[in-house]
Scaffold this motif. Structure first.
Motif, mmCIF file in Angstrom:
data_model
loop_
_atom_site.group_PDB
_atom_site.id
_atom_site.type_symbol
_atom_site.label_atom_id
_atom_site.label_comp_id
_atom_site.label_asym_id
_atom_site.label_seq_id
_atom_site.Cartn_x
_atom_site.Cartn_y
_atom_site.Cartn_z
ATOM 1 N N UNK A 303 -4.103 -4.616 12.188
ATOM 2 C CA UNK A 303 -3.577 -5.673 13.050
ATOM 3 C C UNK A 303 -2.309 -6.320 12.498
ATOM 4 N N UNK A 304 -1.793 -5.774 11.393
ATOM 5 C CA UNK A 304 -0.648 -6.365 10.706
ATOM 6 C C UNK A 304 0.156 -5.266 10.043
ATOM 7 N N UNK A 305 1.476 -5.464 9.914
ATOM 8 C CA UNK A 305 2.315 -4.532 9.157
ATOM 9 C C UNK A 305 3.014 -5.286 8.031
ATOM 10 N N UNK A 306 3.564 -4.532 7.068
ATOM 11 C CA UNK A 306 4.019 -5.125 5.811
ATOM 12 C C UNK A 306 5.486 -4.815 5.520
ATOM 13 N N UNK A 307 6.165 -5.831 4.978
ATOM 14 C CA UNK A 307 7.519 -5.685 4.451
ATOM 15 C C UNK A 307 7.560 -6.317 3.058
ATOM 16 N N UNK A 308 8.516 -5.873 2.243
ATOM 17 C CA UNK A 308 8.757 -6.451 0.924
ATOM 18 C C UNK A 308 10.128 -7.114 0.924
ATOM 19 N N UNK A 309 10.170 -8.429 0.635
ATOM 20 C CA UNK A 309 11.463 -9.104 0.594
ATOM 21 C C UNK A 309 12.008 -9.251 -0.820
ATOM 22 N N UNK A 318 11.480 -11.071 -8.727
ATOM 23 C CA UNK A 318 11.341 -11.974 -7.575
ATOM 24 C C UNK A 318 12.665 -12.709 -7.377
ATOM 25 N N UNK A 319 13.087 -12.868 -6.123
ATOM 26 C CA UNK A 319 14.411 -13.424 -5.825
ATOM 27 C C UNK A 319 14.399 -14.950 -5.910
ATOM 28 N N UNK A 320 15.159 -15.490 -6.861
ATOM 29 C CA UNK A 320 15.224 -16.934 -7.086
ATOM 30 C C UNK A 320 16.576 -17.499 -6.658
ATOM 31 N N UNK A 332 15.775 -9.691 -7.092
ATOM 32 C CA UNK A 332 16.310 -8.756 -6.103
ATOM 33 C C UNK A 332 15.801 -9.123 -4.711
ATOM 34 N N UNK A 333 16.727 -9.335 -3.782
ATOM 35 C CA UNK A 333 16.364 -9.521 -2.375
ATOM 36 C C UNK A 333 16.496 -8.166 -1.694
#
Length: 549
Positions: A303-309, A318-320, A332-333
Motif C-alpha cells: 500500500x506504499x512505495x519508497x524513496x531515499x532522500x 544524511x543531508x544536513x 548527500x541529498x
C-alpha cells in the motif's frame, strides 16, 4: 484465580501453556495480565482472552467469559503472565536479516580493522566456491583508529575474488581491487547523481562508495534466486517470532523480492503479517522500477512505495543544513525533485502512499516541501517519513498539519549513539531522534528497528532506548526526548498498525486478529534498566502458537 474447572466430564482445565495443543479450534486464556494498547482500554480491567479461529472473540473477566467454554475449547491458565498484542516492526529489512543468517558474512561484531580482515579471510577459506565475498555490518566509529577500510586493506587478505563489504548503515560500502576491475570502475567512471565515488591520494577510486554510487557495484553481483530469498525470509521469520514480532514492514523491496513475497503469500508460507514497500529508484540505475499495484489482504499488503532522500547519520551521509562536527561534510541529498514528484504522483494516482527516507534536517525539509505539493494533488493520501533523525520544530508542525506520519528508530540511540556523539554538534545532538517532540505534536509515530542496521532487533531494547535515551556506552542523548514505557509499547503495536494500514492488528479487542504474545514479565512494572531482559515465552499468529521458549 481458578484452581480447577471441569468440562467434558472428567477433563480438567490445563494448568498452563505447556499443555497447549496446536491446531484449529477455540481457545480461552485466563488469569493473565492483559495489556491491550487500544485507546480507552483499561489495562487493569480484564484477565481473560477468548479466541475463535484466527480472531479474538471476546476480552474481559473470567467470570463473564466462562460461558464461552464449549466442548473442544482449549482453556489455558496464564498463571499471571503478561499478555499483549504481537509486536509490529514497521521498518525492518526482513530478507537482509535472513541473509546474514544464511548467505552473507555478518561482521557487525568486528572490533577493529584487523578483526574485520581476519573475518573476511576466514570466510573466504570456508567458502572457496563463492564467486563474490559479501559481508555487512562494520562500524569504524567503534574502532580505535576510526578509519573506513579501503581497497588496499581488503587486498591484503583477498585478491583472487571480488569483495564487497557494506557498512552497518548500508549507505556506504567498500570493495577490493578485483571488484573494481570486474565492475570497470576507473578514475573516469561517471558518478551517479546522489552518490559518491571516493578517491585516494593518487586520484583513483579507493574502493569506498556511498549512496546511489553503490549501484555501480551491486548491479554486477549475481542476484539471489527466489529460492534463496525465501530461505532468507524464513530464517528472519524465526528471529521475529523469538522477539514477539507478528507483523513487519520491509521498506525497500525490489521487483524480484516483491515477486518472491507474492509467491510466498500464495503458497501460505509467510507465517506473519507483512507489508512490502517497493522501492521505485534503484541505486545507480537510470530507469525507475515499474510502480506496483495496490494490494491488500489479511496477511500481505502493498500500500506504499519508497524513496531515499539522503543517507545515514552514523556514516555522515544524511543531508544536513550545516556541516557535521569537525568536518566540512554535509551529507548527500539523493533525489531530483521533478522526478520525485512525478513518480510519487504516479504512485499516488494508484492509491499508494509515499514513504521517504529522510534523516538530516535538509532532507526532511526537502521531503516535507514535496509532500505539501502532493497533498494538493492527492488530499486523501497520507504519507510517511522514515527515520526522521533531525527534524526542526517547524518540520514537526508541518507534519501535523499535513498528516505526515513517521516510523522512527529509538534503538539507534542504543547502538549508534557513539557515532552521533562523535559526528553531531550539541544542537543537533539535543534533537536527535526526538520521539517525545513527535508525540507532543500529535504526529502518528511508530517505532521500529531498521535491522540489520542494528544487530539487536528486540523491540524491548528499542523501548528501553526510547525511555532511557542511553547508548550502549552509558551516555545519555537528549534526555528531554524520553517517552514512557506505555507510549513506546503503543508505538510498537497500535501505532504501527495504523501507519501500516493494518488496523485489524495492534491491539487486543473483539473482532481483531488473534496475534499476541506472552511475556515473562510486565514491562509496565519492571525497572527501565530491565526492559531489555524481558523474554517472550509464547508467540501467537492467527490464534496459533508459532513460537514457544
Amino acid at each position: 484465580m481458578i484452581k480447577e474447572n471441569k468440562m467434558d466430564g472428567d477433563q480438567s482445565i490445563p494448568a498452563d501453556f505447556s499443555s497447549l495443543k496446536t491446531g484449529s479450534g477455540d481457545l480461552l486464556i485466563y488469569n493473565a495480565r492483559i495489556l491491550s494498547f487500544q485507546d480507552g482500554f483499561d489495562n487493569n480491567a480484564y484477565d481473560t482472552l477468548a479466541i475463535s479461529g484466527n480472531r479474538i472473540k471476546a476480552i474481559g473477566r473470567f467470570g463473564d467469559l466462562q460461558s464461552l467454554i464449549q466442548p473442544g475449547t482449549q482453556v489455558i491458565n496464564a498463571l499471571g503472565k503478561t499478555l499483549m498484542p504481537g509486536l509490529n516492526d514497521s521498518h525492518i529489512h526482513i530478507w537482509k536479516v535472513g541473509n546474514l543468517k544464511t548467505y552473507m558474512l555478518d561482521v557487525r561484531g568486528a572490533q577493529s580493522l584487523d578483526h574485520l580482515l581476519q573475518m573476511l579471510a576466514d570466510y573466504a577459506l570456508q567458502y572457496p566456491e563463492a564467486a563474490w565475498i559479501t559481508a555487512r555490518g562494520f562500524n569504524e566509529a567503534a574502532w580505535k583508529n576510526g578509519q573506513i577500510p579501503t581497497k588496499t586493506d581488503l587486498d591484503k587478505v583477498i585478491k583472487d575474488r571480488p569483495v564487497y563489504v557494506i557498512r552497518t548503515c548500508a549507505h556506504i560500502a567498500v570493495c577490493n581491487s578485483k571488484a573494481l576491475k570486474l565492475c570497470n570502475i576507473t578514475a573516469n567512471t561517471p558518478v551517479p547523481d546522489g552518490g559518491v565515488i571516493y578517491q585516494g591520494d593518487d586520484g583513483k577510486p579507493n574502493g569506498i562508495f556511498s549512496e546511489t554510487a553503490l549501484g555501480l557495484i551491486t548491479k554486477n553481483i549475481p542476484p539471489y534466486t527466489k529460492t534463496e530469498l525465501k530461505t532468507m525470509v524464513l530464517a528472519a521469520r524465526e528471529e521475529l517470532y523469538k522477539y514477539g514480532v507478528t507483523s513487519a514492514t520491509d521498506p525497500a523491496v525490489d521487483p524480484l523480492l516483491l515477486d518472491t513475497y507474492y509467491e510466498m503469500h500464495r503458497e501460505n508460507r509467510l507465517g506473519f503479517r507483512l507489508n512490502a514497500i517497493p522501492i521505485i529508484l534503484p541505486d545507480g540505475g537510470d530507469q525507475p522500477y515499474p510502480i506496483p499495484d495496490y494490494y491488500t489482504s489479511d496477511e500481505f499488503n502493498v500500500n506504499t512505495v519508497k524513496f531515499f532522500s539522503d543517507g545515514g547519520l552514523s556514516g555522515k551521509t544524511a543531508a544536513l543544513k550545516r556541516p557535521y562536527k569537525n568536518s566540512a561534510e554535509q551529507g548527500v541529498l539523493r533525489l531530483n525533485k521533478d522526478q520525485y514528484i512525478t513518480l510519487a504522483s504516479q504512485a499516488s494516482a494508484k492509491g499508494l502512499s509515499i514513504a521517504t527516507h529522510a534523516i538530516g534536517d535538509a532532507a526532511i525539509q526537502f521531503v516535507i516541501d514535496s509532500y505539501k505539493e502532493l497533498k494538493k494533488l492527492f488530499p486523501d493520501i497520507k504519507n510517511r517519513i522514515e527515520h526522521l533523525g533531525l527534524p526542526e520544530t517547524k518540520h514537526l508542525e508541518a507534519m501535523h498539519k499535513y498528516e505526515i506520519a513517521t516510523s522512527m528508530q529509538s534503538i539507534f540511540i542504543s547502538e549508534l549513539g557513539k557515532n552521533f556523539i562523535k559526528y553531531l554538534d550539541e544542537d543537533y545532538l539535543n534533537r536527535c531522534y526526538p520521539v517525545k517532540s513527535v508525540i507532543d505534536n500529535n504526529i502518528l509515530m511508530a517505532l521500529s528497528s531498521d535491522a540489520p542496521v542494528v544487530k539487536n532487533l528486540n523491540p524491548f531494547k528499542g523501548v528501553q532506548a526510547a525511555v532511557t535515551r542511553t547508548d550502549d556506552e552509558g551516555s545519555i542523548i537528549a534526555a528531554h526526548e524520553a517517552i514512557t514505557v506505555a507510549e513506546a509499547l503503543k508505538a510498537y503495536t497500535y501505532n504501527a498498525a495504523l501507519i501500516s494500514k493494518t488496523e485489524q492488528t495492534g491491539s487486543l479487542a473483539a473482532g481483531k486478529f488473534a496475534d499476541f504474545i506472552v511475556l515473562d514479565g510486565d514491562p509496565l512494572k519492571i525497572s527501565h534498566e530491565q526492559l531489555n531482559t524481558i523474554k517472550v515465552k509464547q508467540t501467537f499468529v492467527n490464534g496459533q502458537s508459532v513460537y514457544s521458549a
